[in-house]
Scaffold this active site. Structure first.
Site, PDB file in Angstrom:
ATOM      1  N   GLU A  63       0.827  -1.201   0.000  1.00 35.96           N
ATOM      2  CA  GLU A  63       0.000   0.000   0.000  1.00 35.96           C
ATOM      3  C   GLU A  63       0.866   1.259   0.000  1.00 35.96           C
ATOM      4  O   GLU A  63       0.551   2.242  -0.676  1.00 35.96           O
ATOM      5  CB  GLU A  63      -0.941   0.013   1.212  1.00 35.96           C
ATOM      6  N   PRO A 262      12.295 -15.082  -0.895  1.00 37.43           N
ATOM      7  CA  PRO A 262      11.128 -15.495  -0.117  1.00 37.43           C
ATOM      8  C   PRO A 262      10.360 -14.300   0.419  1.00 37.43           C
ATOM      9  O   PRO A 262      10.930 -13.237   0.701  1.00 37.43           O
ATOM     10  CB  PRO A 262      11.727 -16.323   1.016  1.00 37.43           C
ATOM     11  N   ARG A 263       9.058 -14.476   0.563  1.00 37.32           N
ATOM     12  CA  ARG A 263       8.235 -13.412   1.126  1.00 37.32           C
ATOM     13  C   ARG A 263       8.728 -13.040   2.523  1.00 37.32           C
ATOM     14  O   ARG A 263       8.694 -11.869   2.904  1.00 37.32           O
ATOM     15  CB  ARG A 263       6.778 -13.884   1.183  1.00 37.32           C
ATOM     16  N   LEU A 300      15.416  -7.377   2.272  1.00 36.20           N
ATOM     17  CA  LEU A 300      14.188  -6.654   1.965  1.00 36.20           C
ATOM     18  C   LEU A 300      14.506  -5.425   1.119  1.00 36.20           C
ATOM     19  O   LEU A 300      15.582  -4.843   1.233  1.00 36.20           O
ATOM     20  CB  LEU A 300      13.481  -6.223   3.253  1.00 36.20           C
ATOM     21  N   GLU A 302      14.881  -5.111  -2.198  1.00 34.70           N
ATOM     22  CA  GLU A 302      15.761  -5.233  -3.354  1.00 34.70           C
ATOM     23  C   GLU A 302      15.112  -5.920  -4.543  1.00 34.70           C
ATOM     24  O   GLU A 302      15.794  -6.273  -5.506  1.00 34.70           O
ATOM     25  CB  GLU A 302      17.040  -5.984  -2.964  1.00 34.70           C
ATOM     26  N   ASN A 326       2.033  -9.051  -5.618  1.00 35.18           N
ATOM     27  CA  ASN A 326       2.022  -7.971  -6.606  1.00 35.18           C
ATOM     28  C   ASN A 326       2.894  -8.314  -7.818  1.00 35.18           C
ATOM     29  O   ASN A 326       4.119  -8.251  -7.749  1.00 35.18           O
ATOM     30  CB  ASN A 326       2.515  -6.686  -5.949  1.00 35.18           C
ATOM     31  N   ILE A 328       2.494  -6.580 -10.593  1.00 39.82           N
ATOM     32  CA  ILE A 328       2.585  -5.333 -11.351  1.00 39.82           C
ATOM     33  C   ILE A 328       4.002  -4.773 -11.290  1.00 39.82           C
ATOM     34  O   ILE A 328       4.511  -4.213 -12.264  1.00 39.82           O
ATOM     35  CB  ILE A 328       1.575  -4.311 -10.801  1.00 39.82           C
ATOM     36  N   GLU A 329       4.665  -4.919 -10.139  1.00 43.13           N
ATOM     37  CA  GLU A 329       6.022  -4.377  -9.992  1.00 43.13           C
ATOM     38  C   GLU A 329       6.968  -4.978 -11.017  1.00 43.13           C
ATOM     39  O   GLU A 329       7.834  -4.276 -11.557  1.00 43.13           O
ATOM     40  CB  GLU A 329       6.525  -4.650  -8.578  1.00 43.13           C
TER      41      GLU A 329
END
Length: 412
Positions: A63, A262-263, A300, A302, A326, A328-329
């Site tokens: 967001e 990984p997330r 995180l 990158e 996402n 879209i990125e």
């Protein structure tokens, strides 16, 4: 005040004495910044500047990223206060947003009052599905205009809200405008009896490109001649199929490097444990990728680097029932996208990219290797997917400024 809101207010006041213990535990686990815990009680860490101030609330990283363009447009004419709920979103806000940053207060009436009394916003913008009754009630009591942008509401959530129609109208009906991110989201919101609902498009398509470190990208490309493929935002149950696909692909492409981002970076050890005899390098340790090996991107912020480096990307959370992440990125950066069937959270975005020719669907994990191979072997198709993805995102470039104008026209 609706009975449901009264009950909620009493319930949150009742649990308020327990919240310090919960926050302290989160701080010990690294999910909160101990020195900034007062902000979670509505105690400001910054002074309110003079003049017009717009409060924007973006819960987490996605967001916040989508809101950057709108914040930039708002900041040309007002001070922007950006609140977030996660440390990663806070880091992004403080590095890239033209805004003051605070952590959002927990939704207890006393905390909301303290927060609003200090900041006295002239307008408030909430992103996606952030509905906090005490904060919204506080805005309404002060006659502060509020907006819900990039709104999403699944059919399941809408059904739950319809069981409390009076509360739903009090909370959602108080927004001056709800700009839904898709037609199905708008339909769900209108099904609650709301009339101030528009469909202006998904703000994520207008987000700024993810940042990149060209020197780091050049160093990675030089360390292993590639090709590179990327599995981004993976969850348990997805890493093993990605590694299996890598084993198949490297039989005919011995220099292949598969990046697994990984997330949750803390899963890096578990992912490395699945690699068997494959070479494994870790980004967090400063290790270089090895030709034919796995490169675990356990950091995180990158992904912009890795999307630019990779020839093809698979977006996780989609081979397991998470709902997708996402994509879209990747499309914005011209990286062809593969995704699995579980896309509940990004169905409309996936449909847009699919229609544009920028996304290819996988029926299941066995499709990973052939799908990667087909794109690696077809540079022309990759180029076409890259161009289509960029074009699909460019179509909403003016949305952030349009949303900002709407807010500023209402703010006194």
């Amino acid at each position: 005040m609706p009975a449901g809101l009264t009950a909620y207010r009493l319930a949150t006041a009742g649990i308020a004495p327990l919240l310090p213990f919960w926050l302290a535990r989160r701080a010990r686990r690294g999910k909160e910044i101990a020195a900034r815990l007062p902000e979670r009680y509505g105690i400001a860490g910054l002074a309110r500047p003079p003049g017009r101030l717009v409060w924007v609330h973006a819960a987490s990283m996605g967001e916040t990223m989508s809101a950057l363009g709108m914040i930039d447009a708002l900041a040309d004419r007002a001070t922007v206060l950006l609140t977030t709920g996660t440390r990663t979103a806070a880091a992004l806000a403080e590095s890239r947003a033209r805004a003051l940053h605070q952590f959002v207060p927990l939704d207890v009436a006393a905390h909301a009052t303290r927060f609003l009394d200090h900041w006295r916003p002239d307008a408030a913008v909430f992103l996606e599905s952030e509905i906090w009754p005490n904060l919204l009630a506080g805005l309404d009591a002060r006659r502060i205009p509020r907006f819900l942008f990039n709104a999403r509401l699944s059919a399941r959530s809408a059904a739950r809200w319809r069981r409390a129609p009076t509360l739903a109208r009090a909370l959602f009906g108080g927004f001056r405008l709800i700009a839904a991110q898709s037609a199905p989201d708008a339909a769900s919101l209108r099904g609650l009896g709301l009339t101030r609902v528009e469909t202006w498009g998904n703000l994520k398509f207008a987000a700024p490109d993810l940042p990149d470190d060209p020197a780091a990208r050049a160093a990675l490309a030089a360390a292993a001649a590639g090709p590179f493929i990327l599995a981004a935002s993976t969850h348990p149950g997805e890493d093993a199929p990605v590694i299996a696909a890598h084993r198949i692909l490297r039989e005919t492409r011995p220099g292949l490097v598969t990046i697994i981002a990984p997330r949750h970076p803390e899963r890096a050890d578990a992912i490395a444990g699945l690699a068997g005899d494959l070479p494994v390098s870790r980004r967090s340790r400063g290790e270089a990728p090895a030709a034919g090996g796995l490169y675990i991107a356990d950091t995180l912020g990158e992904l912009g680097l890795f999307y630019r480096l990779a020839a093809v990307s698979f977006i996780g959370g989609s081979l397991v029932p998470i709902g997708g992440h996402n994509m879209i990125e990747a499309a914005q950066l011209g990286c062809p996208v593969l995704t699995g069937p579980h896309l509940a959270n990004f169905a409309e975005a996936a449909a847009t990219l699919r229609a544009a020719g920028a996304l290819a669907d996988l029926a299941g994990p066995d499709d990973l290797a052939p799908a990667f191979a087909a794109l690696l072997d077809d540079p022309a198709r990759r180029a076409a997917m890259a161009a289509s993805g960029r074009a699909a995102c460019a179509g909403l470039a003016g949305l952030p400024a349009r949303l900002a104008r709407t807010v500023l026209d209402e703010a006194p």
